[in-house]
Motif scaffolding. Sequence first.
Motif, PDB file in Angstrom:
ATOM      1  N   GLY A   1       0.778  -1.102   0.121  1.00  0.00           N
ATOM      2  CA  GLY A   1      -0.134  -0.043   0.026  1.00  0.00           C
ATOM      3  C   GLY A   1       0.944   1.311   0.153  1.00  0.00           C
ATOM      4  O   GLY A   1       0.518   2.182  -0.737  1.00  0.00           O
ATOM      5  N   ILE A   2       2.077   1.161   0.794  1.00  0.00           N
ATOM      6  CA  ILE A   2       2.640   2.387   0.948  1.00  0.00           C
ATOM      7  C   ILE A   2       3.450   2.619  -0.430  1.00  0.00           C
ATOM      8  O   ILE A   2       3.624   3.702  -0.992  1.00  0.00           O
ATOM      9  CB  ILE A   2       4.040   2.031   1.983  1.00  0.00           C
ATOM     10  N   ILE A   3       3.961   1.433  -1.186  1.00  0.00           N
ATOM     11  CA  ILE A   3       4.637   1.445  -2.479  1.00  0.00           C
ATOM     12  C   ILE A   3       3.734   2.245  -3.668  1.00  0.00           C
ATOM     13  O   ILE A   3       3.884   2.964  -4.182  1.00  0.00           O
ATOM     14  CB  ILE A   3       5.177   0.134  -2.656  1.00  0.00           C
ATOM     15  N   TRP A   4       2.405   1.754  -3.413  1.00  0.00           N
ATOM     16  CA  TRP A   4       1.369   2.035  -4.480  1.00  0.00           C
ATOM     17  C   TRP A   4       1.131   3.541  -4.242  1.00  0.00           C
ATOM     18  O   TRP A   4       0.653   4.452  -5.243  1.00  0.00           O
ATOM     19  CB  TRP A   4       0.236   1.288  -4.765  1.00  0.00           C
ATOM     20  N   ALA A   5       1.005   3.959  -2.858  1.00  0.00           N
ATOM     21  CA  ALA A   5       0.757   5.373  -2.638  1.00  0.00           C
ATOM     22  C   ALA A   5       1.645   6.107  -3.234  1.00  0.00           C
ATOM     23  O   ALA A   5       1.563   7.464  -3.891  1.00  0.00           O
ATOM     24  CB  ALA A   5       0.547   5.694  -1.180  1.00  0.00           C
ATOM     25  N   VAL A   6       2.880   6.046  -3.107  1.00  0.00           N
ATOM     26  CA  VAL A   6       4.089   6.861  -3.534  1.00  0.00           C
ATOM     27  C   VAL A   6       4.160   6.708  -4.940  1.00  0.00           C
ATOM     28  O   VAL A   6       4.269   7.567  -5.702  1.00  0.00           O
ATOM     29  CB  VAL A   6       5.546   6.280  -2.889  1.00  0.00           C
ATOM     30  N   ALA A   7       3.928   5.718  -5.551  1.00  0.00           N
ATOM     31  CA  ALA A   7       3.769   5.421  -7.251  1.00  0.00           C
ATOM     32  C   ALA A   7       2.667   6.278  -7.571  1.00  0.00           C
ATOM     33  O   ALA A   7       2.909   6.895  -8.625  1.00  0.00           O
ATOM     34  CB  ALA A   7       3.694   3.974  -7.622  1.00  0.00           C
ATOM     35  N   GLY A   8       1.598   6.393  -6.959  1.00  0.00           N
ATOM     36  CA  GLY A   8       0.509   7.222  -7.306  1.00  0.00           C
ATOM     37  C   GLY A   8       0.908   8.632  -7.262  1.00  0.00           C
ATOM     38  O   GLY A   8       0.426   9.364  -8.240  1.00  0.00           O
ATOM     39  N   HIS A   9       1.549   9.058  -6.328  1.00  0.00           N
ATOM     40  CA  HIS A   9       2.229  10.511  -6.274  1.00  0.00           C
ATOM     41  C   HIS A   9       3.015  10.618  -7.684  1.00  0.00           C
ATOM     42  O   HIS A   9       2.869  11.864  -8.186  1.00  0.00           O
ATOM     43  CB  HIS A   9       2.921  10.895  -5.183  1.00  0.00           C
ATOM     44  N   ILE A  10       4.010   9.918  -7.805  1.00  0.00           N
ATOM     45  CA  ILE A  10       4.776  10.026  -8.996  1.00  0.00           C
ATOM     46  C   ILE A  10       3.983  10.030 -10.160  1.00  0.00           C
ATOM     47  O   ILE A  10       4.609  10.918 -11.272  1.00  0.00           O
ATOM     48  CB  ILE A  10       5.763   8.833  -8.835  1.00  0.00           C
ATOM     49  N   ILE A  11       3.132   9.038 -10.599  1.00  0.00           N
ATOM     50  CA  ILE A  11       2.407   9.036 -11.754  1.00  0.00           C
ATOM     51  C   ILE A  11       1.606  10.373 -11.994  1.00  0.00           C
ATOM     52  O   ILE A  11       1.404  10.936 -12.855  1.00  0.00           O
ATOM     53  CB  ILE A  11       1.566   7.834 -11.646  1.00  0.00           C
ATOM     54  N   MET A  12       1.146  10.807 -10.882  1.00  0.00           N
ATOM     55  CA  MET A  12       0.317  11.998 -11.099  1.00  0.00           C
ATOM     56  C   MET A  12       0.920  13.260 -10.846  1.00  0.00           C
ATOM     57  O   MET A  12       0.349  14.412 -11.240  1.00  0.00           O
ATOM     58  CB  MET A  12      -0.779  12.070  -9.841  1.00  0.00           C
ATOM     59  N   GLY A  13       2.262  13.162 -10.766  1.00  0.00           N
ATOM     60  CA  GLY A  13       3.232  14.294 -10.658  1.00  0.00           C
ATOM     61  C   GLY A  13       3.332  15.146  -9.482  1.00  0.00           C
ATOM     62  O   GLY A  13       3.610  16.365  -9.496  1.00  0.00           O
TER      63      GLY A  13
ATOM     64  N   PHE B   1       0.856  11.796   6.413  1.00  0.00           N
ATOM     65  CA  PHE B   1      -0.071  11.301   7.127  1.00  0.00           C
ATOM     66  C   PHE B   1      -1.220  10.532   6.454  1.00  0.00           C
ATOM     67  O   PHE B   1      -1.665   9.818   7.353  1.00  0.00           O
ATOM     68  CB  PHE B   1      -0.586  12.797   7.786  1.00  0.00           C
ATOM     69  N   GLY B   2      -1.477  10.826   5.428  1.00  0.00           N
ATOM     70  CA  GLY B   2      -2.176  10.228   4.751  1.00  0.00           C
ATOM     71  C   GLY B   2      -2.022   8.452   4.399  1.00  0.00           C
ATOM     72  O   GLY B   2      -2.827   7.553   4.593  1.00  0.00           O
ATOM     73  N   ILE B   3      -1.014   8.514   4.050  1.00  0.00           N
ATOM     74  CA  ILE B   3      -0.023   7.043   3.917  1.00  0.00           C
ATOM     75  C   ILE B   3      -0.212   6.524   5.356  1.00  0.00           C
ATOM     76  O   ILE B   3      -0.464   5.086   5.168  1.00  0.00           O
ATOM     77  CB  ILE B   3       1.365   7.419   3.266  1.00  0.00           C
ATOM     78  N   VAL B   4       0.155   7.071   6.435  1.00  0.00           N
ATOM     79  CA  VAL B   4       0.152   6.389   7.563  1.00  0.00           C
ATOM     80  C   VAL B   4      -1.326   5.800   8.132  1.00  0.00           C
ATOM     81  O   VAL B   4      -1.381   4.731   8.765  1.00  0.00           O
ATOM     82  CB  VAL B   4       0.992   7.238   8.801  1.00  0.00           C
ATOM     83  N   ALA B   5      -2.281   6.686   7.649  1.00  0.00           N
ATOM     84  CA  ALA B   5      -3.751   6.587   7.998  1.00  0.00           C
ATOM     85  C   ALA B   5      -4.132   5.388   6.982  1.00  0.00           C
ATOM     86  O   ALA B   5      -4.904   4.594   7.600  1.00  0.00           O
ATOM     87  CB  ALA B   5      -4.492   7.847   7.573  1.00  0.00           C
ATOM     88  N   MET B   6      -3.797   5.374   5.818  1.00  0.00           N
ATOM     89  CA  MET B   6      -3.970   4.224   4.979  1.00  0.00           C
ATOM     90  C   MET B   6      -3.493   2.930   5.409  1.00  0.00           C
ATOM     91  O   MET B   6      -4.186   1.848   5.675  1.00  0.00           O
ATOM     92  CB  MET B   6      -3.487   4.442   3.668  1.00  0.00           C
TER      93      MET B   6
END
Length: 98
Positions: A64-76, A85-90
């Motif tokens: 989940g953490i990897i895909w959250a970071v990947a989503g940030h990178i993909i979206m720029g 904070f959102g990643i920790v909550a996730m």
Amino acid sequence: MGLIPRTIAGKIRYAYQGIEAVKNQRGRNEITIRVRPAGEERISETAFENNVQPLIIMLCIPFGIIWAVAGHIIMGHSLFILSLFGIVAMAGVVSMTF
């Protein structure tokens, strides 16, 4: 080697422990890295019905953490403090889902 005391600006004193202290700390960190996941699983087994559910959670949270970071990178987008904070909550939501 012992401590090597030094003085900065005539008032501040500090001591450098040397490379041997760093090597000793590295050994303790390696033990911690190997023992901690087993301890976390044993503690989380008390909250679940069987031994498989804690393993599933321990595998889902890093993905989940990897895909959250990947989503940030993909979206720029940058990783701001609110994103973290959102990643920790996730991670908490993933663990409560099972």
